[in-house]
Enzyme design. Structure first.
Site, PDB file in Angstrom:
ATOM      1  N   HIS A   1       0.825  -1.213   0.000  1.00  0.00           N
ATOM      2  CA  HIS A   1       0.000   0.000   0.000  1.00  0.00           C
ATOM      3  C   HIS A   1       0.858   1.261   0.000  1.00  0.00           C
ATOM      4  O   HIS A   1       0.590   2.208  -0.738  1.00  0.00           O
ATOM      5  CB  HIS A   1      -0.915  -0.010   1.230  1.00  0.00           C
ATOM      6  CG  HIS A   1      -1.778   1.210   1.358  1.00  0.00           C
ATOM      7  ND1 HIS A   1      -2.901   1.400   0.586  1.00  0.00           N
ATOM      8  CD2 HIS A   1      -1.664   2.309   2.136  1.00  0.00           C
ATOM      9  CE1 HIS A   1      -3.440   2.567   0.902  1.00  0.00           C
ATOM     10  NE2 HIS A   1      -2.717   3.135   1.842  1.00  0.00           N
TER      11      HIS A   1
ATOM     12  N   GLU B   1      -3.435 -13.531 -15.351  1.00  0.00           N
ATOM     13  CA  GLU B   1      -2.566 -13.384 -14.186  1.00  0.00           C
ATOM     14  C   GLU B   1      -2.124 -14.714 -13.578  1.00  0.00           C
ATOM     15  O   GLU B   1      -1.257 -14.724 -12.703  1.00  0.00           O
ATOM     16  CB  GLU B   1      -3.284 -12.588 -13.092  1.00  0.00           C
ATOM     17  CG  GLU B   1      -3.762 -11.225 -13.514  1.00  0.00           C
ATOM     18  CD  GLU B   1      -4.571 -10.551 -12.437  1.00  0.00           C
ATOM     19  OE1 GLU B   1      -3.978  -9.768 -11.671  1.00  0.00           O
ATOM     20  OE2 GLU B   1      -5.785 -10.808 -12.336  1.00  0.00           O
TER      21      GLU B   1
ATOM     22  N   ASP C   1       1.182 -10.386 -10.821  1.00  0.00           N
ATOM     23  CA  ASP C   1       0.698 -11.658 -10.277  1.00  0.00           C
ATOM     24  C   ASP C   1       1.153 -12.846 -11.112  1.00  0.00           C
ATOM     25  O   ASP C   1       1.413 -13.922 -10.564  1.00  0.00           O
ATOM     26  CB  ASP C   1      -0.829 -11.646 -10.191  1.00  0.00           C
ATOM     27  CG  ASP C   1      -1.327 -11.073  -8.870  1.00  0.00           C
ATOM     28  OD1 ASP C   1      -0.675 -11.323  -7.843  1.00  0.00           O
ATOM     29  OD2 ASP C   1      -2.351 -10.375  -8.868  1.00  0.00           O
TER      30      ASP C   1
ATOM     31  N   CYS D   1      -0.305  -4.629 -18.185  1.00  0.00           N
ATOM     32  CA  CYS D   1      -0.434  -3.538 -17.214  1.00  0.00           C
ATOM     33  C   CYS D   1       0.382  -3.763 -15.943  1.00  0.00           C
ATOM     34  O   CYS D   1       0.153  -3.097 -14.940  1.00  0.00           O
ATOM     35  CB  CYS D   1      -1.898  -3.314 -16.851  1.00  0.00           C
ATOM     36  SG  CYS D   1      -2.708  -4.745 -16.130  1.00  0.00           S
TER      37      CYS D   1
END
Length: 580
Positions: A194, A436, A460, A507
């Site tokens: 985060h 992913e 991922d 992405c």
């Protein structure tokens, strides 16, 4: 003093230097002070005044954050207000002052300490993390009851400083917005934690995963942060300081030159156009999307609307957020990813069972299929917003046709409901999927026949293919984007999509590295989506090479046997066209 160099994980690029400030997350020490019976009423009044002043400060901060970053981020402070309104807490403090004849600050500290310990022992991860919220608010109240110089508080910072912390709470990270802070570093965390995401959105250089930085650095130590290499230099020598100041000037000059590319197409020397898009977490990043010339938003991470709040965002709130972003980037488009919770992302309003391996548990599309009530609310908001801009949508973590078909069944139910209610939406809105997990790659041909586009999420995909936890600083060295297995999976996905006539985007963090973007260009990727600040650097690479040279290079790189060999080979090839 001797120069000390620490190596961590680069979280946000750039160079920062200046005095450090240790954000103290340790226990407060409040000395016991006895009072007389005649002082009890005035001491209680002093406590109540401190509570009221703290409430006013938080309301003011909440209003400011709401104006600057939106209500979703301001609601982080609702938890603080709830603590200040807790009747059990307030009653225990006031009765304690009367019964024990001790000062307001000591009794408040004694009671709040029990609350912090209680939250810290809870099984639920979200509730356990709320101990930091209670600690934050205790610091604010104590500031009004004691000598302010004895407490550390981000709100009181005025100087340009580098923040050093074991970790940063969401409220700390948000408090950094519009502050005169040069950068920050933390003991724990990974590239996609985060704090790393917030750092990028704020444009603040950061290094995380340093393990013991808070023990090695003292307040007011002169520190240099190299956010590109993940280095922290404590008490740098005059030579090191001069070297980094020169490097900072080079970066500034280089960025100024890149600004000339903002309105130019991302086109190779032989005429191949690549679409370069921006990733988006916070609506406050929209100005950066325009500043760096993004051709739209390739990944809108909607889970940030759900996090750090006490309730679920309503359909109307989501509709307003999605519509605002879609309108702001017109005439370009925005790709909205449906809710990706789980893994390292949790919300307080929904009880998600704690998984032994959270990244392999009930996350992303699995969570949405398990909670169709939450999923349908989001789908309604996205569909309604689709008439206010160029919106397309994608599902995260699809592993096969079964999940895709179940998600589309729910989507079609929502569409039918909106038609019955005569609510307008774009019935031709494109729906794609994130690639992913290895299972999605291995069934990409079948998936491509039932979806409108692919978006490869390499963060991922690398994690699941190489069995590396991408937010764990201890395994960061094993996270290898150029591993031959990763390249083969990306190539297979691109080929499967193109064979069925659909676009393939990427992405993940790979897109923002010019070296890796050069490789992806040669592999045939259609679109690259990245943090906005990386766009001009990648565009410069695209405009400096020929597609045929990139294709030749990619073919040869795919024949190599190790990730290191691939990286070294691509680096040599790119320097032929882009020496700097």
């Amino acid at each position: 003093m001797n120069e000390i160099v620490l190596k961590g994980i680069p979280a946000a690029p750039g160079i920062a230097h200046g005095p450090s400030f240790i954000l103290d997350k340790g226990e407060f020490i409040v000395p016991k002070r006895s009072i007389s019976s005649s002082e009890v009423d005035s001491e209680i009044a002093r406590f109540e005044e401190a509570i009221n002043n703290s409430r006013r400060e938080i309301h003011a901060l909440k209003d400011k954050i709401s104006q600057d970053m939106g209500m979703a981020h301001a609601q982080i402070f609702d938890a603080h207000l709830l603590v200040l309104q807790d009747t059990t807490l307030l009653t225990q403090v006031t009765s304690g002052i009367r019964e024990t004849k001790t000062s307001a600050e000591y009794m408040f500290f004694k009671v709040i300490k029990k609350f912090i310990e209680l939250f810290g022992k809870m099984q639920d991860e979200y509730l356990r993390e709320r101990a930091s919220d209670v600690s934050d608010i205790s610091k604010r109240v104590l500031k009004h009851l004691m000598d302010e110089s004895k407490l550390h508080d981000l709100d009181s910072l005025q100087d340009a400083l580098i923040i050093v912390a074991h970790d940063l709470s969401p409220s700390d990270a948000v408090s950094m917005y519009n502050k005169n802070i040069k950068g920050f570093l933390t003991d724990i965390g990974g590239r996609t934690s985060h704090t790393a995401i917030i750092a990028k959105s704020l444009g603040v250089p950061a290094v995380v995963g340093l393990q013991d930085a808070t023990l090695r650095i003292n307040n007011q130590d002169y520190v240099i942060i190299d956010g590109q290499k993940g280095l922290v230099i404590i008490n740098p020598s005059a030579e090191t300081k001069e070297l980094y100041i020169k490097e900072q000037h080079k970066i500034t000059a280089s960025l100024e030159k890149l600004d000339d590319l903002r309105n130019l197409p991302a086109q190779t020397l032989d005429g191949k156009n690549i679409t370069i898009l921006a990733n988006l977490e916070l609506s406050s990043e929209i100005p950066a999307v325009h500043k760096y010339g993004a051709q739209g938003i390739g990944l809108y991470r909607t889970e940030f609307l759900y996090m750090n709040r006490l309730d679920l965002p309503s359909e109307e709130e989501q509709f307003a957020a999605y519509s605002q972003v879609a309108s702001a980037v017109m005439p370009f488009g925005v790709t909205i990813r449906t809710l990706d919770l789980g893994g390292d992302k949790f919300i307080s309003s929904v009880q998600i069972p704690k998984d032994m391996a959270p990244f392999l548990g009930c996350r992303a599309i699995r969570f949405c299929l398990d909670r169709p009530d939450i999923f349908k609310t989001q789908l309604r908001a996205i569909l309604r917003a689709s008439v206010h801009g160029r919106i397309q949508m994608m599902y995260p973590m699809i592993s096969g046709l079964g999940e895709l078909r179940k998600a589309n069944t729910i989507l079609n139910q929502v569409k039918a409901s909106l038609r019955d209610e005569k609510v307008p939406f774009d019935d031709q809105m494109k729906v794609g999927i994130m690639i992913e997990v290895p299972a999605a790659v291995m069934t990409a041909e079948a998936l491509a026949r039932e979806t409108n586009f692919f978006s490869i999420g390499t963060n991922d995909l690398i994690q699941y293919t190489l069995a590396v936890d991408r937010v764990n600083e201890k395994t960061a060295h094993l996270y290898e984007p150029t591993h031959p297995a990763i390249l083969k999976m990306i190539q297979k996905t691109i080929d499967a999509g193109h064979n069925e006539g659909i676009h393939v985007s990427l992405c993940g963090e790979m897109a923002s590295d010019p070296l890796l973007a050069f490789l992806l260009l040669g592999m045939g990727i259609d679109e690259l989506s990245m943090s906005a600040a990386s766009i001009l650097t990648v565009k410069r690479m695209v405009r400096s090479v020929k597609l045929q040279d990139a294709q030749r290079m990619a073919y040869e790189a795919m024949q190599l046997n190790t990730g290191q060999e691939v990286e070294e080979f691509v680096d040599v090839q790119l320097r032929k066209f882009l020496p700097t």
